[in-house]
Design an enzyme around this catalytic site. Structure first.
Site, PDB file in Angstrom:
ATOM      1  N   HIS A  12      37.565 112.142  55.540  1.00  0.00           N
ATOM      2  CA  HIS A  12      36.231 112.331  54.958  1.00  0.00           C
ATOM      3  C   HIS A  12      36.068 113.732  54.376  1.00  0.00           C
ATOM      4  CE1 HIS A  12      34.993 114.969  58.255  1.00  0.00           C
ATOM      5  NE2 HIS A  12      35.633 114.134  59.055  1.00  0.00           N
ATOM      6  N   GLU A  76      36.727 109.477  65.176  1.00  0.00           N
ATOM      7  CA  GLU A  76      37.420 110.650  65.700  1.00  0.00           C
ATOM      8  C   GLU A  76      37.356 110.636  67.228  1.00  0.00           C
ATOM      9  OE1 GLU A  76      39.688 112.831  65.845  1.00  0.00           O
ATOM     10  OE2 GLU A  76      39.082 114.014  64.077  1.00  0.00           O
TER      11      GLU A  76
END
Length: 204
Positions: A12, A76
């Site tokens: 990202h 994550e």
């Protein structure tokens, strides 16, 4: 040369918390303004995406014509009590020093161990591989996080390197290529690995 299967993993765009060097796992942070500029728009048959907003926002910028498949397993690592904190804020804590010394054994308080993280990511990857195989997909994209990409690079890249040896900049992709779906389903390392640029300006 005709490739059997290409899967590109994208990290990202850089967030405000990333810019402040804070631990950012399951909490979220807005993308920096410059990350919201026009991106190069690659073409993929399917896009898989972490369900965290920073990945969804980046995917919307990079793949405006696609509807990504959202996956919790692509998140994550959960940094627990350390979320939103910097090295300077944590450096005097014994549990943090233990984590720095033994990152694959120690875990953040109320967070996720590396074992739990890697098991979750592997489960998500297996789901992607099975879905691609069942649907006959040849080009897929995965929008996710630095830790997820490092783990998959350590397991699947042509060159064998350890988790922390991989550099995974924001707003960049790694294209994995296999000769066939059968190769990736067997868990074999890819036959080719290429860096994919997504913006005119790269944030490292």
């Amino acid at each position: 040369m005709v490739h059997g299967l290409d899967i590109t993993l994208f990290r990202h765009g850089m967030t405000e918390a990333n810019n402040r060097r804070e631990y950012l796992g399951w909490t979220d942070s807005p993308l920096l303004q410059e990350e919201q500029e026009k991106w190069v728009e690659p073409d993929y048959d399917v896009v898989y995406c972490s369900d965290l907003p920073r990945c969804e926002k980046t995917a919307a910028l990079l793949f405006p014509e696609s509807t990504p498949i959202r996956m919790v397993d692509l998140r994550e690592m959960n940094f627990g009590d350390w979320e939103g904190k910097t090295y300077q804020e944590l450096v005097d804590e014994p549990s943090y020093q233990d984590f720095l010394a033994h990152p694959f054994e120690a875990s953040p308080p109320n967070g996720e161990s590396f074992s739990a993280f890697s098991t979750r990511v592997q489960r998500g990857w297996n789901h992607i591989v099975e879905d691609i195989s069942e649907r006959g997909i040849r080009r897929a994209a995965v929008m996710t996080h630095g830790g997820v990409i490092r783990y998959l690079l350590s397991k699947l890249a042509v060159e064998k390197k350890e988790f922390w040896e991989w550099n995974v900049p924001h707003s960049q992709g790694y294209q994995f290529t296999w000769d066939s779906n059968q190769s990736v389903r067997r868990g074999e390392r890819c036959t080719s690995l290429q860096v994919v640029a997504t913006t005119a300006k790269q944030n490292g």
